[in-house]
Design an enzyme around this catalytic site. Structure first.
Site, PDB file in Angstrom:
ATOM      1  N   ASP A  49       0.835  -1.207   0.000  1.00 50.15           N
ATOM      2  CA  ASP A  49       0.000   0.000   0.000  1.00 50.15           C
ATOM      3  C   ASP A  49       0.870   1.258   0.000  1.00 50.15           C
ATOM      4  OD1 ASP A  49       0.879  -0.040   2.599  1.00 50.15           O
ATOM      5  OD2 ASP A  49      -1.090   0.226   3.511  1.00 50.15           O
ATOM      6  N   SER A  50       2.198   1.079  -0.002  1.00 47.65           N
ATOM      7  CA  SER A  50       3.111   2.198  -0.280  1.00 47.65           C
ATOM      8  C   SER A  50       2.790   2.776  -1.655  1.00 47.65           C
ATOM      9  CB  SER A  50       4.571   1.737  -0.220  1.00 47.65           C
ATOM     10  OG  SER A  50       4.754   0.533  -0.945  1.00 47.65           O
ATOM     11  N   ASP A  88      -1.177  -6.355  -0.260  1.00 48.66           N
ATOM     12  CA  ASP A  88      -1.163  -5.646   1.022  1.00 48.66           C
ATOM     13  C   ASP A  88      -2.567  -5.131   1.320  1.00 48.66           C
ATOM     14  OD1 ASP A  88       0.089  -4.635   3.227  1.00 48.66           O
ATOM     15  OD2 ASP A  88       1.136  -3.017   2.174  1.00 48.66           O
ATOM     16  N   LYS A 117      -1.027  -9.453   3.156  1.00 47.68           N
ATOM     17  CA  LYS A 117      -0.262  -8.946   4.310  1.00 47.68           C
ATOM     18  C   LYS A 117      -1.181  -8.057   5.140  1.00 47.68           C
ATOM     19  CE  LYS A 117       3.086  -5.699   4.011  1.00 47.68           C
ATOM     20  NZ  LYS A 117       2.521  -4.652   4.873  1.00 47.68           N
ATOM     21  N   GLU A 119      -1.253  -5.595   8.804  1.00 53.71           N
ATOM     22  CA  GLU A 119      -0.434  -4.932   9.819  1.00 53.71           C
ATOM     23  C   GLU A 119      -1.006  -5.148  11.226  1.00 53.71           C
ATOM     24  OE1 GLU A 119       0.093  -0.766   8.923  1.00 53.71           O
ATOM     25  OE2 GLU A 119       0.963  -1.174   6.954  1.00 53.71           O
ATOM     26  N   GLU A 187       9.369  -3.872  10.448  1.00 53.45           N
ATOM     27  CA  GLU A 187       9.714  -2.574   9.842  1.00 53.45           C
ATOM     28  C   GLU A 187      10.232  -1.612  10.903  1.00 53.45           C
ATOM     29  OE1 GLU A 187       6.886  -0.920   7.085  1.00 53.45           O
ATOM     30  OE2 GLU A 187       7.920   1.027   7.053  1.00 53.45           O
TER      31      GLU A 187
HETATM   32  O1  KIV Z   1       3.495  -1.116   1.582  1.00 49.71           O
HETATM   33  C1  KIV Z   1       4.667  -1.514   1.583  1.00 49.71           C
HETATM   34  O2  KIV Z   1       5.444  -1.244   0.662  1.00 49.71           O
HETATM   35  C2  KIV Z   1       5.097  -2.322   2.707  1.00 49.71           C
HETATM   36  C3  KIV Z   1       6.527  -2.755   2.744  1.00 49.71           C
HETATM   37  C4  KIV Z   1       7.396  -1.620   3.044  1.00 49.71           C
HETATM   38  C5  KIV Z   1       6.755  -3.884   3.676  1.00 49.71           C
HETATM   39  O3  KIV Z   1       4.324  -2.633   3.562  1.00 49.71           O
END
Ligand code: KIV
Length: 295
Positions: A49-50, A88, A117, A119, A187
């Protein structure tokens, strides 16, 4: 350059890499970035989600929606043929109810991801993760600096600096392993803490700003390649300066357009089938085909 197609990386294969070979993971957000990460040999491609920051231009990840993520997951899935593709889950996609969380996780799988993924590791999150796992969807955990909690954490800061916070993160890692996560992103935590967690749990840890003792490492595609023009964290190693190269290339193109050297009359242009056809075309014109070239 590796031309042999690799065997598809699976969730059990990632688990089995612990203690045997270091896991290389990259983020990617579309067909070309996923393909180049896959072709480079990334074991895991994360549609992170970056995306919100490096592709969509938001200041953080909180505005990213499930629909944004699925659109990009489908594109990345077409590029990541061999790497394990992890989607994510964005903010609010697993926070409202267990039922909604499982449905959203399932949409990632139906969009081409092989795992999701999530969090955090508080008690309610563990129950959500268990429910997602119960729907046969593998889950990668993520603790330490969890960007979706940026407001609660008071900024993008190192986590687990003191013994109490570090102990809490160790407990979270153990809990995520116990519920059944197949791997865990750490992280922005101290190297010493990441080493303890890596030694203590049997699933692979994948670090980002967590030092060299993790079982693997992940970086954001745009950071590694120098494409993102925002803040770059201390833990990033930039292997190229693609944004500068792109700008130089585009400036050259615009220069060539303006001075008339692009396109070239021969190399980059097409012509009539024969002089005969050209004459026939000129004959259709009242002025006999006079064209004022070059301008
Ligand atoms: O969203 C992302 O890019 C991440 C990674 C930095 C692990 O969660």
């Amino acid at each position: 350059m590796n031309s042999q197609p690799r065997k598809k990386v699976t969730v059990p294969a990632v688990r089995a890499m612990k203690g045997k070979s270091r896991i290389g993971m990259l983020t990617a957000y579309d067909y070309p970035s996923a393909k180049v990460a896959d072709d480079a040999g990334s074991d895991i491609v994360l549609v992170g989600d970056s995306l919100g920051m490096v592709v969509l231009g938001y200041p953080d990840t909180l505005s990213v929606t499930v629909d944004d993520m699925l659109h990009h997951t489908r594109a990345a899935a077409r590029g990541a043929k061999s790497a394990l593709l992890v989607g994510d889950m964005p903010y609010l996609s697993y926070h409202v109810s267990i039922e909604e969380s499982v449905r959203n996780a399932g949409r990632f799988i139906q969009s081409g991801a092989q795992a999701v993924k999530v969090e955090g590791a508080k008690a309610s999150r563990l129950r959500t993760i268990e429910a997602i796992l119960d729907a046969e969807i593998p889950v990668m955990g993520h603790i330490g600096l969890t960007p979706q909690s940026v407001n609660a954490l008071g900024g993008f800061k190192l986590q687990g600096k003191n013994a109490d916070d570090a102990k809490r993160l160790i407990d979270e890692a153990v809990a995520l392993e116990r519920v059944g996560c197949f791997s865990l992103v750490l992280e922005c935590v101290p190297t010493e803490l990441a080493a303890i967690i890596t030694e203590q749990i049997t699933i692979p840890t994948i670090g980002i700003g967590a030092g060299p003792h993790c079982d693997g490492q992940v970086l954001v595609f745009h950071d590694v390649l120098g494409i993102y023009d925002g803040h770059t964290a201390k833990f990033v190693r930039q292997y190229a300066h693609i944004a500068q190269d792109m700008q130089k290339a585009l400036e050259s193109y615009l220069h060539d357009v303006r001075d008339g050297s692009f396109p070239d009359e021969e190399k980059e242009s097409f012509h009539m089938a024969s002089d005969e056809e050209l004459k026939r075309l000129y004959a259709t014109r009242d002025d006999g085909g006079v064209v004022a070239f070059p301008r």
